[in-house]
Scaffold this motif. Structure first.
Motif, short mmCIF file in Angstrom:
data_model
loop_
_atom_site.label_atom_id
_atom_site.label_comp_id
_atom_site.label_asym_id
_atom_site.label_seq_id
_atom_site.Cartn_x
_atom_site.Cartn_y
_atom_site.Cartn_z
N LYS A 253 25.76 -8.00 -18.79
CA LYS A 253 24.80 -8.57 -17.84
C LYS A 253 25.18 -8.20 -16.41
N THR A 254 26.46 -8.28 -16.10
CA THR A 254 26.93 -7.94 -14.76
C THR A 254 26.72 -6.46 -14.47
N ALA A 255 27.06 -5.60 -15.44
CA ALA A 255 26.90 -4.16 -15.25
C ALA A 255 25.43 -3.77 -15.16
N THR A 256 24.57 -4.46 -15.92
CA THR A 256 23.13 -4.19 -15.86
C THR A 256 22.57 -4.54 -14.49
N ALA A 257 22.97 -5.68 -13.97
CA ALA A 257 22.51 -6.11 -12.65
C ALA A 257 23.00 -5.15 -11.56
N ALA A 258 24.19 -4.60 -11.76
CA ALA A 258 24.76 -3.68 -10.77
C ALA A 258 24.20 -2.27 -10.92
N GLY A 259 23.50 -2.01 -12.03
CA GLY A 259 22.95 -0.67 -12.26
C GLY A 259 24.03 0.37 -12.43
N SER A 260 25.04 0.04 -13.24
CA SER A 260 26.20 0.92 -13.41
C SER A 260 26.16 1.62 -14.78
N PRO A 261 25.55 2.81 -14.86
CA PRO A 261 25.43 3.51 -16.15
C PRO A 261 26.76 3.78 -16.84
N ASP A 262 27.76 4.24 -16.08
CA ASP A 262 29.05 4.58 -16.70
C ASP A 262 29.71 3.35 -17.31
N GLU A 263 29.63 2.22 -16.62
CA GLU A 263 30.21 1.00 -17.15
C GLU A 263 29.44 0.53 -18.39
N LEU A 264 28.12 0.69 -18.36
CA LEU A 264 27.31 0.30 -19.50
C LEU A 264 27.58 1.17 -20.72
N ILE A 265 27.83 2.46 -20.48
CA ILE A 265 28.17 3.36 -21.59
C ILE A 265 29.44 2.86 -22.27
N ALA A 266 30.46 2.54 -21.49
CA ALA A 266 31.73 2.06 -22.04
C ALA A 266 31.55 0.72 -22.75
N LEU A 267 30.78 -0.18 -22.14
CA LEU A 267 30.57 -1.49 -22.73
C LEU A 267 29.75 -1.41 -24.02
N ASN A 268 28.81 -0.49 -24.07
CA ASN A 268 28.01 -0.31 -25.28
C ASN A 268 28.91 0.08 -26.46
N GLU A 269 29.83 0.99 -26.21
CA GLU A 269 30.76 1.40 -27.27
C GLU A 269 31.68 0.24 -27.65
N THR A 270 32.14 -0.51 -26.65
CA THR A 270 33.00 -1.66 -26.92
C THR A 270 32.28 -2.71 -27.75
N PHE A 271 31.00 -2.94 -27.42
CA PHE A 271 30.17 -3.93 -28.13
C PHE A 271 30.07 -3.57 -29.61
N HIS A 272 29.68 -2.35 -29.90
CA HIS A 272 29.52 -1.95 -31.30
C HIS A 272 30.86 -1.89 -32.03
N ASP A 273 31.90 -1.45 -31.33
CA ASP A 273 33.23 -1.43 -31.94
C ASP A 273 33.68 -2.83 -32.34
N GLN A 274 33.38 -3.81 -31.47
CA GLN A 274 33.77 -5.18 -31.77
C GLN A 274 33.04 -5.72 -33.00
N ILE A 275 31.78 -5.36 -33.13
CA ILE A 275 31.01 -5.77 -34.32
C ILE A 275 31.60 -5.12 -35.57
N HIS A 276 32.00 -3.86 -35.46
CA HIS A 276 32.63 -3.19 -36.60
C HIS A 276 33.91 -3.91 -37.01
N VAL A 277 34.71 -4.29 -36.02
CA VAL A 277 35.96 -5.01 -36.30
C VAL A 277 35.65 -6.34 -36.99
N SER A 278 34.68 -7.05 -36.47
CA SER A 278 34.34 -8.37 -37.01
C SER A 278 33.77 -8.29 -38.42
N SER A 279 33.16 -7.17 -38.75
CA SER A 279 32.54 -7.03 -40.07
C SER A 279 33.57 -6.77 -41.17
#
Length: 236
Positions: free
Chosen positions: A132-158
């Motif tokens: 949410k913070t990165a989206t509001a800031a309009g930071s593509p590079d940070e969002l790219i990293a967070l997107n990978e982190t998000f999906h990786d965390q779901i993989h770990v949790s599964s």
């Protein structure tokens, strides 16, 4: 998405490799060429020149040959007598990869909703807050990293080691494509809403909803990818 939003895709097709990667040169050449093909930087049936690729990457032709052989086993290129190596990746292939990834990611989300721990749920929720913070800031590079982190965390949790390995073959974005996507404010807002819905379903233990919203997210983002790379407007 405006066509003139693609400056990153119009210059050099492939950047020179970081010298730090020379210890595993073959793997890095393979990943670099694979990403370039999947990002549409080579057209379907285009002939590739090993020497030119070597010069662009700053390597010898040996790792190029090895990488192309590996890409041929994946079906992305084909070596033909007297014709050289031709690109076989096209929009139809991309659609199949998107659907395969949607199926795998949705099942992983389904199982994550059943298996996620309290600590993992808190971590996933914190990632969404960062998004949410990165989206509001309009930071593509940070969002790219967070997107990978998000999906990786779901993989770990599964706890899905097998499915997580399978999904590596269905990765069709590279950083340049993700940067174009996340540079669009509307796309950033859509992605945030979808990620928040996925996280909420998983954290609440609603496995059926988690499966559905994950599939919808992957398919929709895949359609955006097709429009950027292939200017394809049909729905999957």
């Amino acid at each position: 998405m405006q066509k003139d939003a693609l400056p990153a895709l119009r210059g050099e097709r492939i950047e020179k490799l970081d010298p730090r990667f020379l210890t595993t040169l073959r793997d890095h050449v393979h990943r670099t060429l694979r990403a370039a093909i999947l990002s549409g930087r080579f057209g379907a049936n285009e002939r590739v020149n090993e020497r030119q690729l070597a010069d662009q990457l700053g390597v010898s032709t040996t790792p190029i040959k090895e990488a192309l052989r590996q890409l041929e086993t994946e079906g992305l290129v084909e070596a033909l007598p007297r014709r050289g190596v031709l690109i076989r990746f096209n929009s139809g292939w991309a659609e199949e990869m998107i659907l395969a990834r949607a199926a795998l990611e949705s099942m992983i989300a389904h199982l994550a909703a059943k298996r996620i721990s309290k600590t993992e749920a808190d971590t996933l929720e914190a990632i969404v807050v960062q998004m949410k913070t990165a989206t509001a800031a309009g930071s593509p590079d940070e969002l790219i990293a967070l997107n990978e982190t998000f999906h990786d965390q779901i993989h770990v949790s599964s706890r899905c080691a097998y499915l997580a390995r399978m999904i590596e073959r269905q990765q069709f974005y590279d950083a340049s494509i993700r940067r174009v996507i996340h540079s669009d404010p509307q796309e950033r807002d859509k992605a945030l809403s979808e990620h928040a819905a996925i996280a909420a379903a998983i954290i609440s233990g609603n496995s059926d909803k988690a499966e559905r919203v994950m599939r919808d997210h992957v398919v929709r983002s895949g359609e955006t990818y097709l429009k950027i790379v292939f200017e394809k407007n049909e729905d999957i």
